[in-house]
Scaffold this active site. Structure first.
Site, PDB file in Angstrom:
ATOM      1  N   HIS A 248       0.873  -1.172   0.000  1.00 35.10           N
ATOM      2  CA  HIS A 248       0.000   0.000   0.000  1.00 35.10           C
ATOM      3  C   HIS A 248       0.906   1.215   0.000  1.00 35.10           C
ATOM      4  CE1 HIS A 248      -3.021   2.889   1.201  1.00 35.10           C
ATOM      5  NE2 HIS A 248      -3.952   1.974   1.096  1.00 35.10           N
ATOM      6  N   ARG A 268      -6.591  10.351  -0.038  1.00 30.70           N
ATOM      7  CA  ARG A 268      -6.393  10.825  -1.411  1.00 30.70           C
ATOM      8  C   ARG A 268      -7.736  10.913  -2.143  1.00 30.70           C
ATOM      9  NH1 ARG A 268      -3.237   6.550  -3.500  1.00 30.70           N
ATOM     10  NH2 ARG A 268      -3.378   5.542  -1.471  1.00 30.70           N
TER      11      ARG A 268
END
Ligand code: FAD
Length: 622
Positions: A248, A268
């Site tokens: 990740h 994000r």
């Protein structure tokens, strides 16, 4: 000491989303079901899932549908996915989310009262049904509530809450038992007392989650030692796609004690941007050729996308995870990292403080408590962390059946659905879709059984000996063996790989395999973590050998497998799966297997120009 014995139709190993959904289904089909889990009931990885469950409900953008979701999933997995799984997943995920609502889940809403959906990397439209950044908690709470509701029904009918579904928490399974070729049960021990336990059952559903604890920097918690992967291998099943590990892009990098803990992609998705030490939004420099037409090439366009998705392309911070993780890695290597060796993830200059606290409450709390950083006023420092394994038990897409009769697998422990890279949010929906299917698959298998397999005393005795062996030795320290394995996997089979380093890792694994035979655990059986780790090491070593051997063989870069010495994605390799098996657990064999060809109607969902980027000329010729 006498071994405790229980008789069930279905033994589900794992109480995360996949395990609970499978158990609910098996019980709804009238099967007597045991749920066994290594940690406390309710404490599985699923509970930690933050962002949401991907389901093409079209609530926020009505252009979304299963076909768009299917295409996104295949693209994200770089077309290595089992297309049938990706199809079932995209078609059934909305029903599984709605079903959760019927069972009491309360998702965030849109203004007009529908289930709200958020943006995530690789998903063309807002698609993740969520509950703030605590979606996994709501999912597990709801499934547990459903289990309790079924138990209450059973009490009414049979006078016993546990007549048809019983939870065995803090109980670790160490071996699957077989009668000839078929599953006959499972063997394990209670973590608290060290007492041994045998389940007599014709079916086992593996739902044991991931393998992250083979790596030093990981978002995974202590119980993710690849047990289900190893149990399946040792029982004669096959593992596929083991070379594909998702790093990740955003784990915490500071302070060292929390390195690896996840920073959700929702940061994000909700507007957070990545910057290097020069303040540059560097992701614009890392948009790969295959995604060039789908991502914004200027900050202005990227920013406009948050309010007008129809007329702008998405920001490159929302590229699939493998792309973002590699980009961060490159920035840090080029000396443009943050002071603590990550990059900056900033939401503080993008959203008002109150909005950040409302949308990302767990992140706000996590950074304040663990790093003394207030994300409403300052950027976070983040870097890649081992998060998820795309590889797992090779299963039949429709039923979850593995190659061993009576063995089923669902969720992270199974392989195929996500190909070489999983899109965020596609795991929670995967658990629900394939958990249900595995529960059904196990029930149907039992319905077709003529003779119920029996547990042999010899198999119990051999599992007993194996489980108790570390207590009878005083040799190697399990923690040292574990640390060496974690360091080697992290440094030599990590985010960027090359042949020499992978071979070095394999040499280390061979040595550790010898040392693990000597690993001893001081003390007795009563809550003895050294003994537990000694037993977990067998699994981590087997799984690491699969990962390293497959990584060495795959001479290309694709999704969660990046080879420095073979940096290009090769169409010929897309047609090959690497399949791991073992005969007696002493070593792993990896062979190539042809990838099944995509069904024509699914093939036709793609633009031929796009397919050309992934498929060989011969494959295009249909
Ligand atoms: P898990 O939920 O991992 O459960 C595994 C179960 O197996 C546990 O109960 C464990 O105790 C048990 N077990 C393991 N070994 C044994 C054994 N030997 N004997 C008995 N029991 C055993 N995915 C998304 O889609 N969206 C997200 O927003 C998201 N966020 C995430 C955030 C974090 C921090 C993490 C770590 C993962 C996230 N993921 C997300 C991934 C997703 O949560 C996992 O892939 C998924 O929950 C795995 O579910 P599962 O049911 O397969 O297994």
């Amino acid at each position: 000491m006498e071994i405790e014995r229980h008789d069930y139709d279905v033994v589900v190993i794992g109480a995360g989303g996949a395990g609970l959904r499978a158990a609910i289904e098996a019980r709804q089909q009238g099967k007597r079901t045991a749920i066994v889990c290594k940690s406390l009931f309710g404490k599985a990885h699923t509970v930690m899932a933050e962002g949401g469950a991907a389901a093409a409900m079209g609530n926020v953008n009505s252009d979304d549908n299963w076909m768009v979701h299917f295409r996104d999933t295949m693209r994200g997995g770089k077309f290595l996915n089992n297309w049938r799984m990706a199809e079932l997943h995209a078609k059934e995920a909305p029903d599984r989310v709605w079903e959760l609502e019927a069972w009491g889940a309360l998702f965030d809403r849109t203004k007009d009262g529908k289930i709200s959906q958020r943006n995530f990397g690789g998903h063309e439209y807002p698609r993740l049904a969520h509950v703030g950044d605590r979606t996994g908690l709501e999912l597990i709470r709801t499934l547990q509530q459903r289990v309790v509701a079924l138990q209450q029904e059973d009490y009414e009918t049979h006078g016993d809450y546990e007549a048809y579904i019983k939870v065995f928490a803090e109980c670790t399974v160490t071996r699957l038992l077989k009668d000839g070729d078929a599953i006959s049960g499972a063997f394990g021990y209670w973590r608290e007392t060290g007492n041994l336990i045998v389940f007599d059952a014709p079916t086992v559903v593996l739902a044991t989650g991931g393998i992250g604890k083979s790596y030093v920097v990981t978002s995974n918690s202590w119980e993710y030692t690849g047990d289900g992967h190893a149990l399946a291998l040792l029982a004669g099943a096959k593992l596929i796609n083991m070379e594909f590990i998702q790093f990740h892009p955003t784990g915490m990098v500071w302070p060292p004690s929390v390195r690896g803990i996840l920073v959700t992609e929702s940061v994000r998705g909700d507007g957070g941007v990545l910057r290097n030490s020069e303040g540059k939004r560097f992701m614009f420099d890392y948009i790969p050729e295959v995604f060039k037409d789908k991502y914004a090439t200027s900050e202005e366009e990227a920013d406009r996308w948050y309010t007008d998705q129809a007329n702008n392309r998405r920001p490159p911070e929302l590229l699939p995870r493998d792309e973002v993780a590699r980009a961060i890695n490159s920035e840090v290597k080029a000396g443009r990292g943050s002071p603590q060796g990550g990059v900056f993830l900033d939401v503080s200059t993008r959203l008002p403080a109150e909005e950040i606290k409302r949308r990302l409450p767990s992140m706000h709390h996590q950074f304040k408590e663990l790093a003394d950083v207030d994300i409403t006023t300052e950027p976070m420092q983040v870097g890649p962390t081992c998060h998820y394994i795309m590889g797992g038990v090779e299963v039949d897409a429709d039923t979850g059946a593995a190659a061993v009769p009576g063995l089923f697998a669902a969720g992270e422990v199974s392989g195929g659905m996500h190909g070489s890279n999983r899109l965020g949010g596609n795991s929670l929906s995967d658990l629900l879709v394939f958990g249900r299917r595995a529960g059904l698959g196990a029930s149907d298998y039992i319905n077709g059984l003529k003779v119920r397999p029996k547990v042999s005393e010899a198999s119990v005795e051999s599992a007993r000996k194996e489980a108790l062996a570390p207590l009878e030795r005083t040799g190697e320290n399990p923690y040292e063996v574990h640390q060496e394995l974690q360091r080697s996997m992290n440094d030599l089979v990590g985010i960027i790989r090359k042949a020499g380093e992978i071979s070095e890792a394999l040499e280390v694994i061979e040595k550790l395999k010898e040392r693990v035979q000597l690993v001893g655990a001081a003390g007795n059986r009563i809550y003895n973590p050294g003994w537990h780790l000694a037993l977990d090491l067998r699994n981590m070593l087997l799984v690491s050998e699969c990962v390293a051997k497959a990584a060495l063989l795959r001479e290309e870069s694709r999704g969660g497998h990046t080879r420095d010495d073979f940096p290009v994605m090769a169409a010929d390799w897309r047609r090959k799966l690497l399949v791991c098996s073992t005969t007696d657990g002493s070593g792993v064999t990896v062979v190539e297997q042809a990838q099944p060809e995509m069904r024509q109607d699914l093939f036709d969902l793609f633009d031929r120009g796009e397919l050309k980027k992934y498929l060989t000329e011969e494959e295009m010729d249909r």
